[in-house]
Scaffold this active site. Structure first.
Site, PDB file in Angstrom:
ATOM      1  N   HIS A  83       0.821  -1.207   0.000  1.00 54.13           N
ATOM      2  CA  HIS A  83       0.000   0.000   0.000  1.00 54.13           C
ATOM      3  C   HIS A  83       0.857   1.261   0.000  1.00 54.13           C
ATOM      4  O   HIS A  83       1.649   1.482   0.915  1.00 54.13           O
ATOM      5  CB  HIS A  83      -0.895  -0.025   1.243  1.00 54.13           C
TER       6      HIS A  83
ATOM      7  N   HIS B  60      -1.264  10.865  -1.799  1.00 56.14           N
ATOM      8  CA  HIS B  60      -2.534  10.410  -1.238  1.00 56.14           C
ATOM      9  C   HIS B  60      -3.459  11.551  -0.837  1.00 56.14           C
ATOM     10  O   HIS B  60      -4.600  11.621  -1.273  1.00 56.14           O
ATOM     11  CB  HIS B  60      -2.296   9.510  -0.021  1.00 56.14           C
TER      12      HIS B  60
END
Length: 305
Positions: free
Chosen positions: A54, A96
């Site tokens: 991730h 992100h």
């Protein structure tokens, strides 16, 4: 001296495992060199769930940076996940948050530009920022990569990509722009599409757009639709990727019972699982993949690759 890269070693192991299951090492390497083929359902049960690093191996290097995907590669993980947004002047970048504050030194470099939104900065301005020091001094000077730079490294590392289109409502047309860049870089050819790329989003509309523009691509919706609503999602996506706290074995079974956009059983890749106990719990639920900041912890707990 010949040095065996961990990614290549992982591919060799997968080839051996596939041969034990009736496949061959040749079929495991039928994609790009060193990139194992996607396993069947029976092979997944033998090998464990697919492990997705991730934002790269983000427990060990600053998230969504080149250092993080390099770390995942050296740890032997083929799949990495990232987040794509767009700058003020139209450059796709890998980050992100929709602000730069948490993972860069933007507040020091541009103190008068609050709230420091990604969309309010040019690519050149973002390239000036340090995206590594917040994580540790050894990563000082690490940058927010453009998607082009990031894809070049993923290709060099012979990795696969779970690409998330982040906050698409902020960036009209980002789906088409992302696909155009992937096409330019050779990532929409048959081999990449079949074995090395999945596009996902929390926005069902965004996933629909990607499926409409490139119906050959594997797509995933991030969320946990009700069982009653799952057939609607199966019309335009192949996977449902939920937060691990929101699912049960029965829900996973319901997803598996539907055929997705490509006429195959839908899959479930759950997130964010960073501890052994939770990894074992979701494996028992029957998930196909685990998205994790600590891929080594998950691999040790449940197998996987």
């Amino acid at each position: 001296m010949h040095v065996v890269r961990p990614a290549a070693a992982a591919a060799a192991f997968l080839g051996l495992a596939l041969s034990l299951l009736g496949g061959t090492a040749a079929s495991a390497a039928s994609g790009a060199p060193g990139t194992p083929a996607a396993p069947s359902t029976a092979q997944k049960r033998f090998l464990g769930p697919v492990v997705y690093a991730h934002r790269g191996a983000s427990a060990y290097a600053p998230e969504n940076t080149i250092a993080s995907i390099d770390r995942a590669m050296w740890m032997g993980f083929s799949w990495v996940e990232n987040d794509v947004q767009r700058t003020r002047d139209g450059e796709l970048v890998v980050i992100h948050d929709d602000t730069l504050a948490r993972t860069t030194n933007v507040e020091q470099v541009f103190p008068d530009r609050k709230p420091w939104a990604v969309k309010d900065f040019t690519a050149a301005e973002i390239a000036r920022l340090d995206a590594g020091s917040w994580f540790g001094p050894q990563y000082a000077g690490e940058r927010v990569p453009t998607l082009r730079e990031y894809m070049d490294r993923v290709q060099d590392n012979r990795q696969r990509l779970l690409l998330e289109i982040k906050k698409p409502e902020l960036y009209p047309g980002i789906e088409e722009q992302t696909l155009e860049l992937l096409d330019e870089l050779g990532w929409l050819d048959e081999q990449h599409v079949a074995k090395r790329l999945v596009v996902q989003s929390f926005s069902a509309d965004s996933v629909r757009i990607v499926h409409r523009l490139r119906p050959d691509l594997v797509t995933a919706f991030l969320g946990t639709p009700s069982v009653a609503d799952l057939p609607k999602y199966a019309e335009f996506t192949d996977r449902i990727n939920p937060w691990h706290t929101t699912i049960s074995a029965d829900w996973v079974k319901a997803v598996h019972g539907l055929l997705g956009a490509h006429g195959k059983a839908m899959e479930v890749d759950t997130w964010i699982v960073d501890d052994a106990a939770t990894a074992r719990k979701v494996r028992e639920m029957g998930v196909d993949g685990v998205i994790t900041n600590a891929p080594d912890v998950v691999r040790e707990a449940v197998g996987g690759f």
